[in-house]
Design a protein around this motif. Structure first.
Motif, short mmCIF file in Angstrom:
data_model
loop_
_atom_site.label_atom_id
_atom_site.label_comp_id
_atom_site.label_asym_id
_atom_site.label_seq_id
_atom_site.Cartn_x
_atom_site.Cartn_y
_atom_site.Cartn_z
N LEU A 255 0.84 -1.20 0.00
CA LEU A 255 0.00 0.00 0.00
C LEU A 255 0.88 1.26 0.00
CD1 LEU A 255 -2.81 1.29 0.23
CD2 LEU A 255 -2.61 1.15 2.70
N GLN A 259 1.10 4.10 -2.88
CA GLN A 259 0.79 5.50 -2.58
C GLN A 259 1.93 6.44 -2.93
OE1 GLN A 259 -0.30 4.83 1.47
NE2 GLN A 259 -2.48 5.21 1.09
N ASP A 298 -8.19 -0.64 2.76
CA ASP A 298 -7.60 0.54 2.11
C ASP A 298 -6.82 0.15 0.86
OD1 ASP A 298 -5.75 -0.74 3.68
OD2 ASP A 298 -5.19 1.02 4.88
N TYR A 301 -9.34 -0.50 -1.98
CA TYR A 301 -9.84 0.71 -2.65
C TYR A 301 -8.75 1.41 -3.47
CZ TYR A 301 -14.33 0.02 -0.61
OH TYR A 301 -15.55 -0.53 -0.30
N ARG A 302 -7.52 1.25 -3.01
CA ARG A 302 -6.41 1.83 -3.75
C ARG A 302 -6.22 1.13 -5.11
NH1 ARG A 302 -3.93 6.67 -2.35
NH2 ARG A 302 -2.67 6.92 -4.20
#
Ligand SMILES: Nc1ncnc2c1ncn2[C@@H]1O[C@H](COP(=O)(O)OP(=O)(O)OP(=O)(O)O)[C@@H](O)[C@H]1O
Ligand SMILES: [Mg+2]
Length: 468
Positions: A255, A259, A298, A301-302
């Motif tokens: 993640l 990001q 998370d 959804y990423r």
């Protein structure tokens, strides 16, 4: 843009006369006198319309026409012939000329013919565009013309040029990896690397190093610095296959990488930055995995920016036939066998099958048929799942099929003459098949249903029998 006309006419006086006829149309007209010059012009930039005199000093105008057709060049040809050579003009039409003009012709005749040719040109282009956009049978590595696959191709068309993450879902063997590669190949990253990483096939403790790499001495056996998939995929696409199998702890690191585009190698202390596009896939239901706590919400959804769902093969009947035929041709060639087609019964059996392993299973079945047999047509006895199911329902088998005994649905009803509807249907079908000497399509015709209905039902009974 001005429409381009190439006028091939060896008589200069006629050439300037025709040019004057066309002046009002606002075309861009190039005139040449010889076949050689004409070919140079056509190959340099195919004109919209070619006005072709069939009698040229250096070659037969027909050869130019044939060349245009052979190379599939996008120009519409109008041939010009002398009076009395209509048969030659007709011949030219067979080689793809759009129309012909018999000399001498007047301005009006020439203008109308050229206008029609241009209109035809537009129509042909429109149809081609339509075909390309709406009815593609092949798309990158995919074979498939069904409506759901047309939808998939369109999403790939739109998504590929961007950097957005694509999340591919679908059952095993539907073509998720084919899809990931198609996205890469249609993207501006095509010259860069496509790096697939199977998150399910690599032991958990090695996975981090597989993605991010490690530095020398990071753990026992790490003798050298090693690049991970993230580094290898720089300026390309990183395909994280079976993403739902990834360890939760590593999901956190992934993640962060998604990001920020930065990561650390195992055992390293420096931050590395790469430019990668992420595509991931799973044959699980990712939301269910999130709900079960096995997949970080998370991260989900990423990654779940552009979802692509590949439908199972059984829901794409038109593709089954196309794929079957294509694999048969391919494997027969590879294995040096004679196969060119399927018998109609074999087609029915293949169409009625459920294909739980999707395209991969279909490939295996066809490979099996081609390797073990050699004929021109595939017949039912060659189809492995069909042959197996026939063997299992043969009367010699000790375990008698459960449904062949009259059943009593409820206690206390043993003596009633009434049978369940499904049993009546089954008996009627079996009777018809026996009556037709085992010929299912014939039995189906007599029962006024499609053969595939019978194959489906037989398959269901066999499955139920296998369970009990
Ligand atoms: N539409 C298609 N046309 C041609 N070949 C296909 C098509 N779909 C899948 N294949 C072929 O079927 C095989 C399985 O495809 P792929 O590996 O992409 O499936 P998958 O969805 O990733 O399966 P899994 O979930 O088991 O990993 C491959 O050999 C692939 O080339
Ligand atoms: Mg796969």
């Amino acid at each position: 843009m001005k429409k381009r006309i190439l006028l091939i006419e060896d008589s200069q006086s006629l050439a300037s006369l025709y040019q004057s006829y066309l002046e009002a149309g606002g075309y861009m007209i190039v005139t040449v006198e010889t076949g050689r010059d004409a070919i140079v012009q056509i190959l340099r930039e195919p004109p919209d319309v070619v006005l072709l005199d069939l009698k040229l000093p250096d070659m037969d105008g027909m050869d130019i026409l044939k060349r245009i057709q052979q190379d599939d060049l996008p120009c519409t040809v109008i041939v010009m012939t002398a009076h009395g050579s209509i048969d030659i003009a007709v011949n030219a039409m067979q080689y793809g000329a759009f129309d012909f003009l018999v000399k001498p012709f007047d301005a009006r005749r020439l203008q109308v013919t050229v206008k029609n040719a241009l209109a035809n040109n537009n129509l042909v282009k429109e149809v081609q565009g339509y075909r390309e956009q709406f009815a593609r049978r092949h798309y990158e590595g995919f074979i498939g013309e069904s409506l759901p696959m047309q939808g998939v191709y369109r999403i790939i068309d739109c998504a590929a040029p961007s950097n957005a993450t694509v999340f591919i879902t679908g059952e095993s063997g539907v073509g998720k990896e084919v899809c990931a590669e198609a996205i890469h190949n249609r993207s501006p990253r095509k010259p860069g690397p496509f790096v697939p990483l199977n998150c399910g096939a690599i032991p958990k403790d090695l996975m981090e190093s597989e993605i991010f790499g490690h530095v020398k001495g990071a753990y026992t056996g790490a003798l050298n610095n090693r690049d991970g998939a993230a580094t290898q995929a720089h300026r390309g696409t990183l395909f994280l296959d079976e993403i739902c199998e990834m360890d939760l702890e590593l999901q956190t690191k992934l993640l962060r990488f998604i990001q920020t585009g930065t990561f650390q190698r195992v055992g390293g202390s420096q931050q590395e930055t790469v430019d990668v596009r992420f595509v991931c896939a799973t044959n699980r239901d990712p939301l269910q995995e999130v709900q079960a706590g096995r997949f970080r919400e998370d991260l989900y959804y990423r990654l779940h920016v552009i979802p692509i769902y590949l439908p199972p093969l059984r829901e794409r009947e038109t593709d089954i036939k196309l794929l079957m035929e294509s694999f048969l041709r391919e494997y027969a060639k590879q294995e040096n066998k004679r196969f060119t087609r399927f018998s109609p019964e074999a087609v029915n059996i293949m169409m009625a099958h459920n294909w739980p392993g999707n395209v991969r299973e279909l490939q295996n079945v066809i490979r099996n048929i081609v390797v073990l047999n050699n004929d021109e047509a595939v017949t039912p006895d060659m189809i492995p799942f069909h042959a197996a199911s026939r063997a299992s329902s043969s009367p010699q088998r000790p375990s008698a099929p459960q449904f062949e005994q009259p059943l009593s649905a409820e206690p206390g009803q043993e003596d009633t003459p009434i049978k369940p509807l499904w049993l009546i249907e089954k008996e009627a079908i079996e009777q018809a098949i026996e009556h037709c000497g085992g010929n299912i399509p014939k039995a189906a015709a007599m029962l006024d249903v499609s053969a595939s209905t019978i194959y489906r039902k037989k398959e269901k009974w066999e499955q139920e029998q296998a369970i009990t």
